[in-house]
Scaffold this active site. Structure first.
Site, PDB file in Angstrom:
ATOM      1  N   ASP A 284       6.825  19.019  36.426  1.00  0.00           N
ATOM      2  CA  ASP A 284       6.794  18.868  37.693  1.00  0.00           C
ATOM      3  C   ASP A 284       6.412  17.701  37.256  1.00  0.00           C
ATOM      4  O   ASP A 284       6.111  16.524  36.192  1.00  0.00           O
ATOM      5  CB  ASP A 284       5.737  19.476  38.679  1.00  0.00           C
ATOM      6  CG  ASP A 284       5.951  19.282  39.794  1.00  0.00           C
ATOM      7  OD1 ASP A 284       5.320  20.475  40.773  1.00  0.00           O
ATOM      8  OD2 ASP A 284       6.491  18.440  40.535  1.00  0.00           O
TER       9      ASP A 284
HETATM   10  C1  GLC Z   1       5.803  17.569  43.277  1.00  0.00           C
HETATM   11  C2  GLC Z   1       5.914  18.672  44.088  1.00  0.00           C
HETATM   12  C3  GLC Z   1       7.360  19.490  43.210  1.00  0.00           C
HETATM   13  C4  GLC Z   1       8.434  18.385  44.080  1.00  0.00           C
HETATM   14  C5  GLC Z   1       8.019  16.643  42.991  1.00  0.00           C
HETATM   15  C6  GLC Z   1       9.101  16.131  43.060  1.00  0.00           C
HETATM   16  O1  GLC Z   1       4.505  16.993  43.399  1.00  0.00           O
HETATM   17  O2  GLC Z   1       4.889  19.727  43.222  1.00  0.00           O
HETATM   18  O3  GLC Z   1       7.644  20.762  44.331  1.00  0.00           O
HETATM   19  O4  GLC Z   1       9.585  19.335  43.774  1.00  0.00           O
HETATM   20  O5  GLC Z   1       7.096  16.447  42.310  1.00  0.00           O
HETATM   21  O6  GLC Z   1       9.355  15.389  44.708  1.00  0.00           O
END
Ligand code: GLC
Length: 733
Positions: A289
């Protein structure tokens, strides 16, 4: 996701020709960096705006003057494997650099958060799950995939399939609710919709099931917080949807921010290599993430960025989202021998496999004609699907005295700021909707020909204008109050310690009630709310969530009776926040909650949910009779008679639950095992049949072993997890 032998050979050949720099480049995902116009790092600028050192206006001015670095030079040098951009022409431009100017011409995989639609936004997941309509789940995902590809996005960071039982957590809005069975069916349907339409190379994307794993169990419902649980709970509640997604061939997985029993998922070798890749059989790759590898230092599991990068790579984390740690440190660690080349090769093999499977080497670009098509109005079939999804996702929670549906000719006083705010209908994680596509409830009612006058009176934020509420009460024959949450009150980093109606909205409802006129409450919200007072005092309550671009049409149709609501709750609602987490599939305990003092209960609140999982009313009525359970070989045959006893056609979602009454671990008092949608005319009766495979009646123990144990089982069929008929049966496996 399956590769042909020819595709596998292509990957191996390409891998064999890559330098170490190019390999690590594939493991590196970049986003556009904001540069210029300010002399502090962008993260610092965000902090300054967040803590008020600069105003929103000042921040906006700086952003207006800033430029974006799309990392063109690194792409040209083969040091970027993935980008996160949603502009189709920019994506074509970046793809062209990768394909035509880098040494090996490896295309970019371009990811974006398309959680519940791109420009055609359908209901937030917790709402869509209330339809219990697998075909709908799949159809909306297929639409999202086609729209994504038309914008140069070939990888959706979806579906989010985190089971969640604590509605203080803002991200309950993004997933399919509290139940592992519904979550598994939702996951399968979404993977099919995103990945399986191969009729054109631009109709499918790589899915990214997230967040692996148990993110929804963050302690106290506080986002990013620690997660501790037994192995059996992990396997019985939080892993099933991911296992289902892998069975359905999901191409990628995103690891969760949280630690699980002390080890952050990002560097959790057991979770990534043993469970996900080995046991569940992930063919594609795992992405961290955002910034999660760096946050392992903050977690306290890594001494510094280098250590975090080494741990993540060794644990099986294939791609680094946004920290540059792989790009900055992995080469030296491979040369030192702390990270074997086999680890790098495995990660890159997985990433290249997804790119080959996506057909990016043959079709890396979006045709200009397709881009232009979406710059005009939305395809009518997309709009129609968004409306149907919105209609199926509403849940009628209460309808005392049959106030709903409203009668044609009734003068409606529509109250509440949310009723006329088309910018709030899409909910969290909707990033590409256009204002001209969105319909507010006020517009929906007007376009449906209702006699409606509108009184804002305030909303989830700011003051409530009670004098205006009084005027509203004088005007209409019936009052429709739209209350709830703004889209910013749910989603990521939106946990709340109090989930009753925010602001003065309860005071507004109280004032409206004093008029003595019928009051209908319409909820616009991204999470189950604590509605004890409202459920006691408000005669009619329609749960309308954030339903997407056609919310206004759908709510108007339900209020006016053109649509008969059929949704069932995908998550339990508490009476008060202090009950959280509250959910239906709980163990009995030795002293099940009751009115007696020495039982599992509260002194100051009900012990059970206010509205249970599976609850949902209709404008007609249904009866369930004559439940029969029989054994046939390795299956149970369950049958029941369902009748529409009301005056109008309606759809009922019949639910099948089971209980393993005595087992070597305590088991839930009910577990959803199947469901079906049945539409019946007035007076029509039908026999509903379920088949339950005995092998699906087991559970996982604390060693992760799946057990089927002889003994007494209860089978339930009914209209909710609380309102069912029951039959017992002794089983030997
Ligand atoms: C965010 C979220 C995730 C998302 C990623 C990219 O922090 O936790 O669900 O896909 O970043 O935006």
């Amino acid at each position: 996701m399956k590769l042909t032998q020819e595709q596998k050979s292509f990957v191996e050949d390409l891998l064999s020709r890559m330098t170490l720099d190019e390999k690590i480049g594939q493991m590196n995902q970049e986003s556009p960096s904001i540069v210029g116009g300010f002399d502090v790092p962008f993260s610092e600028l965000i902090e300054m705006m967040t803590d008020g050192r600069i105003s929103q206006e000042e921040f906006g001015r700086i952003m207006a003057n800033a430029t974006q670095d799309f990392h063109e030079d690194e792409i040209r040098a083969g040091l970027v494997g993935s980008m996160m951009v949603n502009d189709p022409r920019k994506n074509n431009e970046l793809q062209k650099i990768a394909v035509e100017e880098s040494r090996l011409g490896i295309p970019l995989i371009i990811g974006f958060d398309v959680i519940h639609g791109f420009r055609s936004v359908f209901p937030i997941a917790i709402a869509e799950a209330c339809s219990f309509d697998d075909a709908l789940f799949e159809e909306t995902a297929r639409m999202a995939a086609a729209e994504s590809r038309a914008h140069g996005i070939n990888w959706n960071f979806a579906p989010m399939i985190d089971a969640a039982r604590d509605s203080r957590w803002g991200r309950v809005s993004e997933g399919p609710g509290e139940d592992p069975f519904l979550g598994s069916r939702f996951a399968r349907a979404k993977i099919r919709g995103l990945q399986n339409d191969r009729s054109s190379p631009l109709n499918y994307v790589a899915a990214c099931t997230k967040h692996y794993v148990a993110y929804g169990a963050c302690e106290s419902g506080r986002d990013y917080n620690t997660v501790s649980m037994s192995v059996s709970n992990l396997y019985n509640v939080y892993l099933p949807a991911f296992r289902a997604a892998m069975d359905e061939g999901a191409a990628t997985v995103m690891a969760a921010f949280n630690d699980l029993n002390g080890v952050p998922c990002t560097v959790n070798r057991w979770l990534l290599r043993e469970v996900l890749k080995k046991d569940f059989g992930l063919e594609g790759f795992v992405v961290s993430d955002a910034n999660a590898i760096r946050e392992c230092v903050t977690h306290g599991i890594a001494a510094d960025d280098r250590d975090a990068g080494v741990q993540a790579a060794l644990a099986g984390m294939d791609m680094d989202m946004g920290t540059h740690i792989y790009k900055d440190f992995l080469k030296a660690e491979v040369e030192k021998g702390t990270v074997p080349m086999t680890v790098i090769d495995e990660a890159v093999r997985r990433i290249l496999s997804v790119k080959v499977w996506l057909g990016l080497f043959e079709n890396p670009y979006v045709p200009e004609a397709l881009i232009e098509a979406y710059e005009k109005s939305l395809p009518e079939k997309h709009v129609a699907l968004c409306r149907r999804a919105a209609e199926e996702s509403m849940v009628l929670l209460k309808n005392e005295g049959g106030i709903l549906p409203l009668r044609r000719g009734q003068k409606i006083s529509l109250v509440g700021r949310l009723a006329d705010d088309a910018n709030e209908v899409c909910g969290a994680w909707a990033m590409a909707w256009k204002p001209e596509d969105c319909v507010s409830i006020l517009t929906g009612l007007k376009e449906a020909g209702a006699d409606v006058c509108y009184y804002p009176c305030g909303g989830p934020e700011g003051d409530i204008n009670l004098e205006e509420a009084d005027r509203a009460c004088l005007e209409g024959d019936v009052i429709v109050a739209v209350v709830g949450e703004t889209d910013a009150m749910s989603g990521e980093a939106s946990s709340k310690a109090e989930i009753s109606l925010p602001g003065g909205q309860r005071a507004l409802l109280e004032r409206l009630l004093q008029s003595g006129k019928p009051v209908v409450t319409v909820l616009m919200n991204g999470r189950p709310l604590a509605l004890g007072w409202e459920a006691e005092h408000m005669p009619a309550i329609l749960e309308a969530w954030h339903l997407g671009i056609r919310m206004g049409d759908a709510v108007a149709a339900a209020l006016l009776g053109d649509v008969n609501p059929a949704g069932k709750l995908s998550s339990s609602f508490p009476s008060v926040t202090g009950q959280c987490p509250v959910y239906y599939n709980h163990p009995s305990t030795g002293r099940p909650g009751s009115k007696s003092k020495f039982t599992s209960r509260y002194l100051d609140a009900p012990w059970d949910s206010l509205f249970p999982f599976g609850h949902g009313l209709s404008y007609t009525s249904f009866t369930y009779e004559d439940l029969r359970v029989g054994e046939r070989g390795e299956e149970l045959e369950i049958a029941i008679r369902l009748k529409n006893t009301g005056e109008r056609e309606g759809t009922e979602i019949a639910q099948l639950y089971m209980q393993d009454v005595t087992a070597s671990l305590v088991r839930p008092v009910k577990e959803l095992k199947d469901y079906c949608r049945v539409t019946l005319s007035p007076g029509e009766e039908r026999e509903i049949r379920f088949t339950l495979k005995k092998k699906d009646m087991g559970f996982y123990d604390n060693a992760g072993r799946y057990l089927l144990e002889d003994g007494l089982f209860r089978l339930f069929v009914g209209t909710s997890s609380r309102d069912c008929l029951m039959q017992e049966i002794e089983l030997k496996f």
